[in-house]
Design a protein around this motif. Structure first.
Motif, PDB file in Angstrom:
ATOM      1  N   PHE A  29      62.682  31.609 -58.432  1.00 45.57           N
ATOM      2  CA  PHE A  29      62.020  31.047 -57.261  1.00 45.57           C
ATOM      3  C   PHE A  29      60.901  31.958 -56.802  1.00 45.57           C
ATOM      4  CE2 PHE A  29      63.750  34.111 -54.332  1.00 45.57           C
ATOM      5  CZ  PHE A  29      64.935  34.500 -54.930  1.00 45.57           C
ATOM      6  N   SER A  30      60.052  31.418 -55.943  1.00 45.04           N
ATOM      7  CA  SER A  30      59.052  32.210 -55.250  1.00 45.04           C
ATOM      8  C   SER A  30      59.153  31.917 -53.762  1.00 45.04           C
ATOM      9  CB  SER A  30      57.647  31.919 -55.772  1.00 45.04           C
ATOM     10  OG  SER A  30      57.292  30.563 -55.563  1.00 45.04           O
ATOM     11  N   ILE A  31      58.804  32.892 -52.944  1.00 42.65           N
ATOM     12  CA  ILE A  31      58.950  32.786 -51.503  1.00 42.65           C
ATOM     13  C   ILE A  31      57.587  32.773 -50.843  1.00 42.65           C
ATOM     14  CG2 ILE A  31      59.995  33.767 -49.434  1.00 42.65           C
ATOM     15  CD1 ILE A  31      61.942  35.257 -51.225  1.00 42.65           C
ATOM     16  N   THR A  52      53.668  36.398 -43.761  1.00 41.89           N
ATOM     17  CA  THR A  52      53.141  35.722 -44.935  1.00 41.89           C
ATOM     18  C   THR A  52      53.412  36.548 -46.184  1.00 41.89           C
ATOM     19  OG1 THR A  52      50.965  36.765 -44.847  1.00 41.89           O
ATOM     20  CG2 THR A  52      51.289  34.797 -43.488  1.00 41.89           C
ATOM     21  N   PRO A  53      53.219  35.962 -47.361  1.00 42.38           N
ATOM     22  CA  PRO A  53      53.421  36.740 -48.593  1.00 42.38           C
ATOM     23  C   PRO A  53      52.568  38.002 -48.660  1.00 42.38           C
ATOM     24  CG  PRO A  53      53.335  34.420 -49.120  1.00 42.38           C
ATOM     25  CD  PRO A  53      52.959  34.540 -47.671  1.00 42.38           C
ATOM     26  N   ILE A  69      58.106  42.972 -38.208  1.00 41.50           N
ATOM     27  CA  ILE A  69      58.572  42.251 -39.389  1.00 41.50           C
ATOM     28  C   ILE A  69      57.867  42.806 -40.619  1.00 41.50           C
ATOM     29  CG2 ILE A  69      58.702  40.013 -40.540  1.00 41.50           C
ATOM     30  CD1 ILE A  69      58.721  38.729 -37.753  1.00 41.50           C
ATOM     31  N   SER A  70      58.625  43.012 -41.678  1.00 44.19           N
ATOM     32  CA  SER A  70      58.057  43.453 -42.940  1.00 44.19           C
ATOM     33  C   SER A  70      58.770  42.735 -44.078  1.00 44.19           C
ATOM     34  CB  SER A  70      58.173  44.975 -43.098  1.00 44.19           C
ATOM     35  OG  SER A  70      59.530  45.384 -43.073  1.00 44.19           O
ATOM     36  N   ARG A  71      58.235  42.885 -45.272  1.00 41.44           N
ATOM     37  CA  ARG A  71      58.891  42.276 -46.426  1.00 41.44           C
ATOM     38  C   ARG A  71      58.628  43.102 -47.670  1.00 41.44           C
ATOM     39  NH1 ARG A  71      56.544  36.359 -47.147  1.00 41.44           N
ATOM     40  NH2 ARG A  71      57.593  36.451 -49.192  1.00 41.44           N
ATOM     41  N   ALA A  97      63.040  30.967 -44.720  1.00 45.31           N
ATOM     42  CA  ALA A  97      62.033  31.155 -45.752  1.00 45.31           C
ATOM     43  C   ALA A  97      61.666  29.821 -46.362  1.00 45.31           C
ATOM     44  CB  ALA A  97      62.536  32.101 -46.840  1.00 45.31           C
ATOM     45  N   LYS A  98      60.404  29.686 -46.677  1.00 44.61           N
ATOM     46  CA  LYS A  98      59.937  28.547 -47.455  1.00 44.61           C
ATOM     47  C   LYS A  98      59.934  28.994 -48.907  1.00 44.61           C
ATOM     48  CE  LYS A  98      57.138  26.426 -43.836  1.00 44.61           C
ATOM     49  NZ  LYS A  98      57.961  25.203 -43.779  1.00 44.61           N
ATOM     50  N   ILE A  99      60.744  28.340 -49.709  1.00 45.06           N
ATOM     51  CA  ILE A  99      60.992  28.777 -51.079  1.00 45.06           C
ATOM     52  C   ILE A  99      60.712  27.652 -52.054  1.00 45.06           C
ATOM     53  CG2 ILE A  99      62.768  29.568 -52.690  1.00 45.06           C
ATOM     54  CD1 ILE A  99      64.073  31.035 -50.373  1.00 45.06           C
ATOM     55  N   ARG A 100      60.058  28.009 -53.154  1.00 49.49           N
ATOM     56  CA  ARG A 100      59.781  27.064 -54.222  1.00 49.49           C
ATOM     57  C   ARG A 100      60.530  27.478 -55.465  1.00 49.49           C
ATOM     58  NH1 ARG A 100      53.735  24.962 -55.233  1.00 49.49           N
ATOM     59  NH2 ARG A 100      54.075  24.782 -52.976  1.00 49.49           N
ATOM     60  N   ALA A 101      61.409  26.617 -55.924  1.00 50.60           N
ATOM     61  CA  ALA A 101      62.125  26.884 -57.159  1.00 50.60           C
ATOM     62  C   ALA A 101      61.184  26.728 -58.346  1.00 50.60           C
ATOM     63  CB  ALA A 101      63.311  25.939 -57.308  1.00 50.60           C
TER      64      ALA A 101
END
Length: 121
Positions: A29-31, A52-53, A69-71, A97-101
């Motif tokens: 997946f991607s986030i 954001t990414p 907030i961090s990632r 999270a908005k995630i795309r498989a």
């Protein structure tokens, strides 16, 4: 498919600090955007902030200057660093999270299980 697991909640005194983590796991997946929300007893769920990414952030006015907030994209993990905590920060905190498989063409919203943060003397 994909799961978000939160950790780091607990009891802290006013003025103290706490860091929450939100880790995504799955096969492929991607986030996209990740966010933190909270819900206090008797209140509506509110947005704490999002990231954001590329690392761009925004925050609710009530937490600006205190929360960060961090990632870490390599770890598929978002963090919420909370400093100068106040009693009114007491709430259940949720990550999203908005995630795309892999192999799909659209993002899907995912939510963590929630973690309790209590600020009290």
């Amino acid at each position: 498919q994909v799961q978000l697991v939160e950790s780091g909640g607990g009891l802290v005194q006013p003025g103290g600090s706490l860091r929450l983590s939100c880790a995504a796991s799955g096969s492929c997946f991607s986030i996209n955007v990740m966010g933190w929300y909270r819900q206090a007893p008797g209140k509506q769920r509110e947005l704490v902030g999002l990231i954001t990414p590329g690392g761009g952030t925004n925050y609710a006015e009530s937490v600006k200057g205190r929360f960060t907030i961090s990632r870490d994209n390599a770890k598929n993990t978002a963090y919420l660093q909370m400093n100068s905590l106040k009693s009114e920060d007491t709430a259940v905190y949720y990550c999203s999270a908005k995630i795309r498989a892999c192999g799909t063409a659209r993002d899907v919203d995912y939510w963590g299980q929630g973690t309790q943060v209590t600020v009290s003397s």
